[in-house]
Scaffold this active site. Sequence first.
Site, PDB file in Angstrom:
ATOM      1  N   HIS A 439      41.901   6.172  -4.895  1.00 50.01           N
ATOM      2  CA  HIS A 439      40.752   6.225  -5.796  1.00 50.01           C
ATOM      3  C   HIS A 439      41.033   7.207  -6.930  1.00 50.01           C
ATOM      4  CE1 HIS A 439      36.229   7.257  -6.383  1.00 50.01           C
ATOM      5  NE2 HIS A 439      36.632   6.355  -7.232  1.00 50.01           N
ATOM      6  N   GLU A 451      41.659  10.552  -4.752  1.00 50.82           N
ATOM      7  CA  GLU A 451      41.180  10.458  -3.363  1.00 50.82           C
ATOM      8  C   GLU A 451      42.052   9.430  -2.646  1.00 50.82           C
ATOM      9  OE1 GLU A 451      36.446  11.370  -2.600  1.00 50.82           O
ATOM     10  OE2 GLU A 451      36.954   9.471  -3.521  1.00 50.82           O
ATOM     11  N   ASN A 489      31.899  10.386  -4.244  1.00 44.69           N
ATOM     12  CA  ASN A 489      30.718   9.598  -4.604  1.00 44.69           C
ATOM     13  C   ASN A 489      29.634   9.656  -3.529  1.00 44.69           C
ATOM     14  OD1 ASN A 489      31.594   8.881  -7.127  1.00 44.69           O
ATOM     15  ND2 ASN A 489      32.572   6.980  -6.439  1.00 44.69           N
TER      16      ASN A 489
HETATM   17  P1  NAI Z   1      36.878  -3.222 -15.587  1.00 45.60           P
HETATM   18  O1  NAI Z   1      35.836  -4.258 -15.554  1.00 45.60           O
HETATM   19  O2  NAI Z   1      37.036  -2.386 -16.803  1.00 45.60           O
HETATM   20  O3  NAI Z   1      38.292  -3.893 -15.318  1.00 45.60           O
HETATM   21  C1  NAI Z   1      38.547  -4.831 -14.304  1.00 45.60           C
HETATM   22  C2  NAI Z   1      39.653  -5.742 -14.815  1.00 45.60           C
HETATM   23  O4  NAI Z   1      40.136  -6.512 -13.729  1.00 45.60           O
HETATM   24  C3  NAI Z   1      39.183  -6.738 -15.881  1.00 45.60           C
HETATM   25  O5  NAI Z   1      40.003  -6.599 -17.022  1.00 45.60           O
HETATM   26  C4  NAI Z   1      39.375  -8.091 -15.218  1.00 45.60           C
HETATM   27  O6  NAI Z   1      39.774  -9.100 -16.147  1.00 45.60           O
HETATM   28  C5  NAI Z   1      40.447  -7.798 -14.218  1.00 45.60           C
HETATM   29  N1  NAI Z   1      40.468  -8.717 -13.088  1.00 45.60           N
HETATM   30  C6  NAI Z   1      39.419  -9.185 -12.391  1.00 45.60           C
HETATM   31  N2  NAI Z   1      39.853 -10.020 -11.413  1.00 45.60           N
HETATM   32  C7  NAI Z   1      41.189 -10.053 -11.505  1.00 45.60           C
HETATM   33  C8  NAI Z   1      42.213 -10.736 -10.787  1.00 45.60           C
HETATM   34  N3  NAI Z   1      41.911 -11.553  -9.787  1.00 45.60           N
HETATM   35  N4  NAI Z   1      43.496 -10.554 -11.147  1.00 45.60           N
HETATM   36  C9  NAI Z   1      43.790  -9.737 -12.179  1.00 45.60           C
HETATM   37  N5  NAI Z   1      42.872  -9.091 -12.898  1.00 45.60           N
HETATM   38  C10 NAI Z   1      41.592  -9.231 -12.564  1.00 45.60           C
HETATM   39  O7  NAI Z   1      36.633  -2.328 -14.316  1.00 45.60           O
HETATM   40  P2  NAI Z   1      37.089  -0.830 -14.042  1.00 45.60           P
HETATM   41  O8  NAI Z   1      36.033   0.086 -14.506  1.00 45.60           O
HETATM   42  O9  NAI Z   1      38.471  -0.628 -14.520  1.00 45.60           O
HETATM   43  O10 NAI Z   1      37.068  -0.763 -12.462  1.00 45.60           O
HETATM   44  C11 NAI Z   1      38.091  -1.324 -11.665  1.00 45.60           C
HETATM   45  C12 NAI Z   1      37.992  -0.776 -10.262  1.00 45.60           C
HETATM   46  O11 NAI Z   1      38.099   0.633 -10.307  1.00 45.60           O
HETATM   47  C13 NAI Z   1      36.670  -1.056  -9.571  1.00 45.60           C
HETATM   48  O12 NAI Z   1      36.909  -1.273  -8.207  1.00 45.60           O
HETATM   49  C14 NAI Z   1      35.886   0.226  -9.782  1.00 45.60           C
HETATM   50  O13 NAI Z   1      34.901   0.429  -8.829  1.00 45.60           O
HETATM   51  C15 NAI Z   1      36.992   1.245  -9.674  1.00 45.60           C
HETATM   52  N6  NAI Z   1      36.734   2.519 -10.306  1.00 45.60           N
HETATM   53  C16 NAI Z   1      36.115   2.605 -11.529  1.00 45.60           C
HETATM   54  C17 NAI Z   1      35.883   3.829 -12.132  1.00 45.60           C
HETATM   55  C18 NAI Z   1      35.258   3.922 -13.475  1.00 45.60           C
HETATM   56  O14 NAI Z   1      34.885   5.040 -13.881  1.00 45.60           O
HETATM   57  N7  NAI Z   1      35.133   2.849 -14.221  1.00 45.60           N
HETATM   58  C19 NAI Z   1      36.286   5.081 -11.452  1.00 45.60           C
HETATM   59  C20 NAI Z   1      37.009   4.869 -10.236  1.00 45.60           C
HETATM   60  C21 NAI Z   1      37.180   3.636  -9.677  1.00 45.60           C
END
Ligand code: NAI
Length: 703
Positions: A439, A451, A489
């Site tokens: 994480h 994490e 969290n």
């Molecule tokens: P985001 O929505 O910005 O990015 C996700 C990306 O994954 C998108 O570009 C999407 O097109 C791509 N994607 C979706 N399904 C896919 C697949 N099957 N194959 C390849 N690419 C795929 O989301 P974000 O914010 O980057 O979050 C990603 C993960 O990180 C989530 O699990 C979130 O909970 C976690 N996270 C987010 C934080 C934040 O501050 N935004 C902090 C820590 C963890």
Amino acid sequence: MPPITHTSELSSTVHYETRGDVAVIRLTNPPVNGLGDTLRTGLAAGIAAAATDDAVRAVTLVGEGKGFCGGADLRQFGTPAATAQPTVSEVLQQIRDLAKPVVAAIHGFALGGGYELALVCSHRIAHRDATIGLPEVDVGLLPGAGGTQRLPRLIGTDAALELIQNGTTVPAPRAAELGMIDACVDDDVLDAALAYLDDTGVAGAQPRLDDLPPPAAGDADFAAARRRVRPSTRNGVAQLAAIDCVEAATQLPIEEGLPLERASFLRLLESTEAKALRHTFFAEKQAAKVLDIDRSVQPRPVERIAVIGAGTMGTGIAMAFANSGLAVDLIEQDRAALERGIELVQRNYEATAAKRRLDAVQVEQRLALITPSLDLDVVAQADLVVEAVFEDMAVKKDVFAKLDAIAKPGAVLASNTSRLDIDELARSVSRPRDVIGLHFFSPAHVMKLLEVVRGESTADDVIATSMAVARLINKVPVLSKVCEGFIGNRMLTPYRREADFLLEEGMTPERVDRALETFGLAMGPFRMSDLAGLDIGWAARKRLAPTRDTSLRYSRVADVLCEAGRFGQKTGAGYYRYAEDSRKPVADPVVEQIIRQCAEEDGVERREITDAEIVDRCMLALVNEGARILGDGVAQRASDIDVVYIDGYGFPAYRGGPMYYAETLGLAEVLRRIQTFEAAHGAYWAPAPLLEQRVAEGKESFD
Ligand code: NAI
């Protein structure tokens, strides 16, 4: 090099030998040749031996192992050994008073007290790869063994002030330019030191820094330096004291400056801030150690990484690896998202280059390490896969099913999920032992915390690999077990709950943020929510709604904001309003109205609340949940929880983290305040069993 003519052990950590007419004193106190009691005794004996031996013309000090000397022996802090005679000051004085040249032969590092030891020598030479400086302010201290008095005499007041105030360490070539060392060499430093003594023909008493009059203030602007100190920075108090000492160096003879510096150092040593910063320093080191894994467990080799999802997190994670020279495949399903992701990476590197922290070649090198791809099959090359797709269990399971089919045997399969169940994900593949949570925190190429979430089936060597990789990319890893929200969290939930309750009880987002920012948090809860996006918490609340205890108070403020499409900065409005393209929060009367309405619906009486109560409500909510996490065995140790909050959530390092902060308040006092809140606000405030237990046992710490 002349042969050894005499050799003896002066103490368990100091070795003495003569080579021709030079006495070589070797420091052998691993890991950093810290100035512990045995090292001081040995050094004093070595100088005394050199002084009385007429065959000895000069002395060289050299460090064994990784470096010359890393300063105080932090392991002895607070123990009688730390202050046993001879003290550091006494030994340094003895070196200063020796009527023979003394060369500090520096390799690896001469930091803090280690560089102060070099400063008292008559000459300093260093290997090109060495790092040199006085970084004491980083741990809330100042150089307490002459650094603030001698460095200005050596390199001028202005340059010394800059280095000491900021705790800047410099590579040896730069140190040579600044005059901090006499020479920078490519060869073995002991050889070089002996050759230096021969070439320069130095003999007899040498001019000493201590004989110089106070240096002129020159260009040094002490008032400006003091203005640059922000009280909220982790070492504000130490910086101010350091500036005072450097200023004193320009006014006082050294025999008056040294005791003044010493007194100031001792005051800082006892300060709450310095104690908390020392705690933080050790806590970060300890966090990387896994208690229940055998030391013989070897990490799996990791050369190639695959990151899946090129969104906010995936791009930052790819950069974090590339920044440490690791090759990364950045894989997306969506061409437009991939292009956006790569552009974001480029823009980030260009911004860093614009600040001169990277040159054009480095930018190219890092970009070249990140290979964008729309083809999941490239995962087959990866030793470590980090999944960062949407926060949706079905989507993640789908990705993991594909990884299961494509990834090579033994590849570590990691998810960056913030809150989803790693065990459920692991059960969905044929190799649950290889699955782990990694994480990262946003922005992932900047935030130090990682994490590491171990599932019930995660293999020991997968945990070891994750810890090793984290250190390779300069992250501070903290191990967590699986639970809702993991460590960070999970604690955020009650903290945010109290913040929202405070709104209903009469506060505004600005008031709450200001109180907590004055306490020292980098960002108050509402500014932080607006930055992170309110939709994330909303999704989690909706997911958990069926299991929520409806007999407990619930604030609808955040839900109502989300229902109105106010997701924070990304939608231009959340708890605050944001002008287009601006990150500056502006109070919004609409929010005030929503708060009043929610309070009315819930029958919450509005009142005036003190800043002290705001801080207590939010901080003790963190502490109480932290104590539950520790009691549940989710975190290995209380200090790990501190590290999570300092390195991941902007908790002030000079307060040592929430658990350490609670210990400084006194656990009995913390329990008393929590019980008062329980009486006033109900069952949410039931004290954590571990807290009650520690108080009943009369213990002052959680561990
Ligand atoms: P985001 O929505 O910005 O990015 C996700 C990306 O994954 C998108 O570009 C999407 O097109 C791509 N994607 C979706 N399904 C896919 C697949 N099957 N194959 C390849 N690419 C795929 O989301 P974000 O914010 O980057 O979050 C990603 C993960 O990180 C989530 O699990 C979130 O909970 C976690 N996270 C987010 C934080 C934040 O501050 N935004 C902090 C820590 C963890």
